[in-house]
Design a protein around this motif. Structure first.
Motif, PDB file in Angstrom:
ATOM      1  N   ALA A 113      -7.548 -17.590 -19.702  1.00  0.00           N
ATOM      2  CA  ALA A 113      -8.651 -17.194 -20.591  1.00  0.00           C
ATOM      3  C   ALA A 113      -9.025 -15.730 -20.337  1.00  0.00           C
ATOM      4  CB  ALA A 113      -9.859 -18.097 -20.378  1.00  0.00           C
ATOM      5  N   GLY A 114      -8.987 -15.326 -19.068  1.00  0.00           N
ATOM      6  CA  GLY A 114      -9.246 -13.923 -18.761  1.00  0.00           C
ATOM      7  C   GLY A 114      -8.183 -13.017 -19.373  1.00  0.00           C
ATOM      8  N   ASP A 115      -6.926 -13.384 -19.174  1.00  0.00           N
ATOM      9  CA  ASP A 115      -5.828 -12.622 -19.792  1.00  0.00           C
ATOM     10  C   ASP A 115      -6.011 -12.592 -21.311  1.00  0.00           C
ATOM     11  OD1 ASP A 115      -4.774 -12.490 -17.246  1.00  0.00           O
ATOM     12  OD2 ASP A 115      -3.142 -13.893 -17.610  1.00  0.00           O
TER      13      ASP A 115
ATOM     14  N   VAL B  82       3.947 -12.103 -13.112  1.00  0.00           N
ATOM     15  CA  VAL B  82       3.070 -12.011 -11.928  1.00  0.00           C
ATOM     16  C   VAL B  82       1.999 -13.107 -11.989  1.00  0.00           C
ATOM     17  CG1 VAL B  82       1.348 -10.575 -10.743  1.00  0.00           C
ATOM     18  CG2 VAL B  82       3.469  -9.535 -11.584  1.00  0.00           C
ATOM     19  N   HIS B  83       1.383 -13.287 -13.144  1.00  0.00           N
ATOM     20  CA  HIS B  83       0.359 -14.335 -13.273  1.00  0.00           C
ATOM     21  C   HIS B  83       0.971 -15.740 -13.287  1.00  0.00           C
ATOM     22  CE1 HIS B  83      -3.403 -11.853 -14.651  1.00  0.00           C
ATOM     23  NE2 HIS B  83      -2.962 -11.515 -13.468  1.00  0.00           N
ATOM     24  N   ASP B  84       2.137 -15.896 -13.909  1.00  0.00           N
ATOM     25  CA  ASP B  84       2.839 -17.199 -13.880  1.00  0.00           C
ATOM     26  C   ASP B  84       3.137 -17.667 -12.461  1.00  0.00           C
ATOM     27  OD1 ASP B  84       3.007 -17.455 -16.594  1.00  0.00           O
ATOM     28  OD2 ASP B  84       5.174 -17.717 -16.653  1.00  0.00           O
ATOM     29  N   HIS B 102       2.046 -11.832  -5.548  1.00  0.00           N
ATOM     30  CA  HIS B 102       0.934 -12.379  -4.764  1.00  0.00           C
ATOM     31  C   HIS B 102       1.393 -12.775  -3.364  1.00  0.00           C
ATOM     32  CE1 HIS B 102       1.899 -16.714  -4.756  1.00  0.00           C
ATOM     33  NE2 HIS B 102       2.549 -16.427  -5.857  1.00  0.00           N
ATOM     34  N   ALA B 103       2.681 -13.168  -3.225  1.00  0.00           N
ATOM     35  CA  ALA B 103       3.178 -13.513  -1.891  1.00  0.00           C
ATOM     36  C   ALA B 103       3.170 -12.269  -1.005  1.00  0.00           C
ATOM     37  CB  ALA B 103       4.583 -14.103  -1.979  1.00  0.00           C
ATOM     38  N   LEU B 112      -5.202  -9.061  -9.812  1.00  0.00           N
ATOM     39  CA  LEU B 112      -5.602  -7.716 -10.248  1.00  0.00           C
ATOM     40  C   LEU B 112      -4.409  -6.861 -10.674  1.00  0.00           C
ATOM     41  CD1 LEU B 112      -8.372  -7.162  -7.559  1.00  0.00           C
ATOM     42  CD2 LEU B 112      -8.733  -7.240 -10.046  1.00  0.00           C
ATOM     43  N   ALA B 113      -3.264  -7.030 -10.018  1.00  0.00           N
ATOM     44  CA  ALA B 113      -2.068  -6.268 -10.425  1.00  0.00           C
ATOM     45  C   ALA B 113      -1.621  -6.714 -11.815  1.00  0.00           C
ATOM     46  CB  ALA B 113      -0.940  -6.453  -9.417  1.00  0.00           C
ATOM     47  N   GLY B 114      -1.716  -8.029 -12.096  1.00  0.00           N
ATOM     48  CA  GLY B 114      -1.397  -8.527 -13.436  1.00  0.00           C
ATOM     49  C   GLY B 114      -2.342  -7.947 -14.478  1.00  0.00           C
TER      50      GLY B 114
END
Lengths: 296, 296
Positions: A113-115, B82-84, B102-103, B112-114
């Motif tokens: 939702a943020g994205d 990245v978000h996936d 994230h790892a 935040l990078a996404g």
């Protein structure tokens, strides 16, 4: 003038513009659309949209061109709250007394939702290119929106804030960076976009950026001051929570009295720049004072 | 022609455009800039940027205007990965043999990078408004980029995919929706933006959208086919993992043979539309075939 009453009136005014751009909750992807609308409709004082419309009026703006940007800035502000509240960030389950987006829709949907809101903010703002095709002011406003929201703006501030948690030892320059970007950048974007689309010259846009920068910083310092002196009930959060959370604050660097003085000085400097312009919007001046001299 | 060699050559070509737009890793917010660049530099075949540049060439495009969009589409593709990969989503620690963002940088920085990449994609694409101010094709390309990336495009597909996990019982229409949006939308955006900026008429852009839609769907169905028949070593993942994960797939709905046939039919339909245009780019045709008839 009763500023709170006036603000509530203006908030319902900008809500009219924002609601027009919210997505219809239908289709297979309905859940994310519901989560986006839930986040926006959860409320807030709509300070950024109001700053944008009032700065637009200051420069005599009166067209339809502002509306998509009004909606977009609130979408960006809202997405930043949705992601801030996530378990990996501040891990907040409540905001303004309501479940946060991830608390209500689950963590994956909170991320999406943020994205969705961030992306939809640009979709919405880009629709301005159809309202006034080829208008260079629209191009400039789009670029300011993107720049002030990103890693050289709000996200940049958020990153450094996250990295500075539980670190009393950060420098004052670093704290200024966080304050100027995390909250300041979207306040700057709001006022600058209002100015650009209202017809301001580029010198005038620079002055408005200075006004917004000072007010954004004063707003954040006031937050620190209120954390120390505020009334728990009025403030709606535990007083002294910054100290308990080992959060570096202005008050820690400068002390309470100097911080209070800094809020006043920054506000007066901002208002002096604003009043030096050959235009007038008394409500905007009142609003800036109210933002920083509030007691909650 | 050796398509793999040719592709590697073209990938290094588009990498030149992409790298030019990557942020310098400096300032207080350095960590997020490093995380963004790490994600982009982790590699990938750059299929979307290459589809964009080859479709641009098909229509005779030869200017500088494409470069910011080439970088932007890869930033958007990368942020989606990245978000996936986040713990609340697919929870993957490795991608192409390297730690996921994230790892390596922590979960907060992964989020935040996404966000940073998505926002920076728009900052980058919006810089095209300075290269050719007032060009309505740039406006259109920006709108296609935003629309195909958002809740009516890629994010929409991702949402329905997340909601359909472990649900064998979903309808085929719903599966088509996921396939058309989750992967298809960015393939459409890539080819459409190439066409728009290359000088295609709006009828031609519609045809290119059809080509991309068919190829995107064929690409996804081929994924399902390979999950069943692929060689474990070639594919780099466990064969039959879809079945183990109770993931609904095309093969489950249609069976293996009909799915294979569907990949061929969609590909031939796409290529027929492409070859019906009065322009030629043999490499683009080869690339489309390679994308769907690959064995890994």
């Amino acid at each position: 003038m009763d500023i709170n009453k006036e603000l509530a009136y203006k908030a319902s005014d900008v809500d009219g513009m924002i609601y027009k751009y919210l997505p219809a909750e239908k289709g297979y992807q309905k859940t994310v659309l519901q989560a986006m609308n839930y986040s926006i409709l959860a409320g807030g004082k709509r300070i950024r949209p109001i700053l944008m419309t009032e700065t637009f009026k200051l420069f005599g703006g009166a067209s339809e061109i502002l509306a998509p940007f009004v909606a977009a800035i609130e979408m960006i502000h809202t997405y930043s709250l949705v992601h801030d509240d996530l378990p990996a960030m501040d891990d907040d389950e409540l905001r303004r007394g309501k479940p946060t987006t991830h608390a209500k829709f689950g963590e994956a949907m909170g991320i999406l939702a943020g994205d969705g809101l961030l992306n939809y903010a640009f979709e919405t703002a880009l629709s301005a290119l159809d309202i006034e095709p080829g208008n260079p002011r629209v191009a400039k406003a789009l670029q300011v929106l993107a720049n002030k929201s990103g890693v050289y703006g709000m996200i940049g501030g958020q990153v450094v804030d996250v990295e500075s948690e539980k670190q009393y030892g950060i420098s004052k320059n670093r704290l200024d960076f966080i304050y100027e970007l995390k909250t300041g950048a979207l306040i700057e974007a709001s006022m600058m976009i209002g100015a650009i689309l209202g017809g301001a010259s580029s010198e005038e846009v620079d002055k408005i950026e200075q006004v917004a920068k000072k007010i954004g910083l004063a707003f954040q310092i006031q937050d620190d001051v209120l954390d120390v002196i505020g009334d728990k009930e009025t403030l709606g959060k535990n007083v002294g929570s910054d100290e308990k959370n080992q959060k570096p604050t202005y008050v820690i660097f400068e002390g309470l009295e100097k911080s209070k003085q800094e809020v006043k000085t920054l506000t007066e400097e901002a208002i002096t720049i604003l009043q030096g312009l050959p235009y007038e919007n008394p409500f905007l001046t009142e609003l800036l004072r109210w933002m920083v001299l509030r007691d909650k």
